[in-house]
Design an enzyme around this catalytic site. Sequence first.
Site, mmCIF file in Angstrom:
data_model
loop_
_atom_site.group_PDB
_atom_site.id
_atom_site.type_symbol
_atom_site.label_atom_id
_atom_site.label_comp_id
_atom_site.label_asym_id
_atom_site.label_seq_id
_atom_site.Cartn_x
_atom_site.Cartn_y
_atom_site.Cartn_z
ATOM 1 N N MET A 30 -42.742 -134.826 -46.213
ATOM 2 C CA MET A 30 -43.363 -135.877 -46.694
ATOM 3 C C MET A 30 -44.453 -136.411 -46.448
ATOM 4 O O MET A 30 -45.032 -137.465 -45.787
ATOM 5 C CB MET A 30 -42.269 -137.046 -46.113
ATOM 6 C CG MET A 30 -40.751 -137.064 -46.451
ATOM 7 S SD MET A 30 -40.022 -138.529 -46.197
ATOM 8 C CE MET A 30 -39.949 -138.759 -44.888
ATOM 9 N N GLY A 31 -45.302 -135.028 -45.826
ATOM 10 C CA GLY A 31 -46.846 -135.437 -45.817
ATOM 11 C C GLY A 31 -46.950 -135.837 -44.124
ATOM 12 O O GLY A 31 -46.296 -135.951 -43.014
ATOM 13 N N ASN A 32 -48.583 -136.226 -44.002
ATOM 14 C CA ASN A 32 -48.892 -136.641 -42.401
ATOM 15 C C ASN A 32 -48.714 -135.199 -41.859
ATOM 16 O O ASN A 32 -47.520 -135.577 -40.950
ATOM 17 C CB ASN A 32 -48.117 -137.879 -42.069
ATOM 18 C CG ASN A 32 -48.995 -138.763 -40.812
ATOM 19 O OD1 ASN A 32 -48.385 -138.522 -39.491
ATOM 20 N ND2 ASN A 32 -49.640 -138.756 -40.742
ATOM 21 N N GLY A 36 -45.669 -129.063 -36.529
ATOM 22 C CA GLY A 36 -44.450 -128.396 -36.987
ATOM 23 C C GLY A 36 -44.272 -128.208 -38.160
ATOM 24 O O GLY A 36 -43.966 -127.310 -38.714
ATOM 25 N N HIS A 37 -45.266 -129.465 -38.970
ATOM 26 C CA HIS A 37 -44.625 -128.644 -40.272
ATOM 27 C C HIS A 37 -45.997 -126.897 -40.704
ATOM 28 O O HIS A 37 -45.161 -126.235 -41.933
ATOM 29 C CB HIS A 37 -45.626 -129.399 -41.424
ATOM 30 C CG HIS A 37 -44.882 -130.696 -41.706
ATOM 31 N ND1 HIS A 37 -45.853 -131.867 -40.679
ATOM 32 C CD2 HIS A 37 -43.590 -131.015 -41.542
ATOM 33 C CE1 HIS A 37 -44.700 -133.253 -40.907
ATOM 34 N NE2 HIS A 37 -43.802 -132.802 -41.757
ATOM 35 N N GLU A 150 -36.128 -127.488 -37.663
ATOM 36 C CA GLU A 150 -34.632 -127.186 -37.060
ATOM 37 C C GLU A 150 -35.221 -129.224 -35.874
ATOM 38 O O GLU A 150 -33.125 -128.704 -35.720
ATOM 39 C CB GLU A 150 -34.747 -126.157 -35.627
ATOM 40 C CG GLU A 150 -34.088 -125.197 -36.728
ATOM 41 C CD GLU A 150 -33.674 -123.400 -36.443
ATOM 42 O OE1 GLU A 150 -34.432 -123.907 -34.455
ATOM 43 O OE2 GLU A 150 -34.360 -122.883 -36.470
ATOM 44 N N GLN A 155 -29.456 -132.645 -40.974
ATOM 45 C CA GLN A 155 -30.531 -133.098 -41.935
ATOM 46 C C GLN A 155 -30.586 -131.328 -42.382
ATOM 47 O O GLN A 155 -29.581 -130.379 -43.554
ATOM 48 C CB GLN A 155 -31.544 -132.926 -42.629
ATOM 49 C CG GLN A 155 -32.065 -132.807 -43.826
ATOM 50 C CD GLN A 155 -34.239 -132.810 -43.020
ATOM 51 O OE1 GLN A 155 -34.354 -134.032 -44.018
ATOM 52 N NE2 GLN A 155 -35.152 -132.421 -43.165
ATOM 53 N N SER A 188 -44.021 -137.055 -37.283
ATOM 54 C CA SER A 188 -44.969 -138.158 -37.565
ATOM 55 C C SER A 188 -44.635 -139.297 -37.261
ATOM 56 O O SER A 188 -45.736 -140.402 -37.069
ATOM 57 C CB SER A 188 -44.633 -138.438 -39.344
ATOM 58 O OG SER A 188 -45.071 -137.155 -39.662
ATOM 59 N N ARG A 189 -42.971 -140.236 -36.873
ATOM 60 C CA ARG A 189 -43.236 -141.004 -35.826
ATOM 61 C C ARG A 189 -43.754 -141.361 -34.719
ATOM 62 O O ARG A 189 -44.120 -142.232 -34.232
ATOM 63 C CB ARG A 189 -41.179 -141.510 -36.150
ATOM 64 C CG ARG A 189 -41.127 -141.453 -37.576
ATOM 65 C CD ARG A 189 -39.891 -142.002 -38.145
ATOM 66 N NE ARG A 189 -39.371 -142.637 -39.518
ATOM 67 C CZ ARG A 189 -39.086 -142.070 -40.278
ATOM 68 N NH1 ARG A 189 -38.231 -140.963 -39.745
ATOM 69 N NH2 ARG A 189 -38.685 -142.156 -41.368
#
Length: 283
Positions: A30-32, A36-37, A150, A155, A188-189
């Site tokens: 979801m971007g940002n 980790g991504h 992970e 999810q 991201s949060r």
Amino acid sequence: MQIQHTISGTREVIRHWLAEGESVALVPTMGNLHAGHMSLVEKARTLADRVVVSIFVNPLQFGPAEDFDAYPRTPDQDHALLEQAEVDLVFEPPVEEMYPDSMAIQTTVEVPGLSDELCGAYRARHFAGVVTVVTKLFNVIQPTVAVFGEKDYQQLLIIRRMTEDLNSPVQIASAPICREQDGLAMSSRNRYLDPEQRAQAPRLYATLLRVADMLREDEESLEEIESRGLEMLRADGFDPDYLAIRERHSLSEPGEADSDLVVLAAARLGRVRLIDNLTVDRI
Ligand code: PAF
């Protein structure tokens, strides 16, 4: 690196690759993007000839009172990171491209049971939104393999179940949680945390580590250990949704003989909801 905003443009690029016999790995995001991504992108690079990253803040997985509008969108920064990582294609559709009709009449894909507990019990329809968009992304991109983090453990298992149940040809790969130096799982949060909350936040992981120790010490029942974990979170200023010890492969409640465990927790600091998990081998 190509950036495509349409399904037809994306299919055209991928059609050429598939015609050349090249395999495609997808990293849905979801971007940002953060480290980790980027670890998912690195893993994807080892699994296929071409790497596609999707950037789409999916409205279907946000509840009416959740942070869809406020969710951080940082396309320029994301493109620079993906360019540096030599990603081949970014698929970044607007909402109307993915959901041309009202979302109220959108066909959805649901994984019953697994989607209704833990985070699903607190975020109604969240996983139906996730599984639907992931299925759509698989249909658009036709990857050989898709890589998920992970950190979103529930999810990951739900998506694996969906691909098994629907006989999807897409292999599901995963990469471990990336943590800040103080143990906080990257998310991201995390940027919503104020300085005081940011200082408290690593206590979530510290609690999971302590719960893992208690499991290995094997002196108390699972229920007692879960209650102790919840108490620790409350004492550290969290408002926990849950802290649960589950069998790692099915997320079912573990029996005495189950040794492959995972401890999962979701807890709020102010308006910020953090999730984390830790796998534990009970000897
Ligand atoms: O994990 C996420 O970022 C999202 O849930 C995903 C898999 C990209 C679907 O929107």
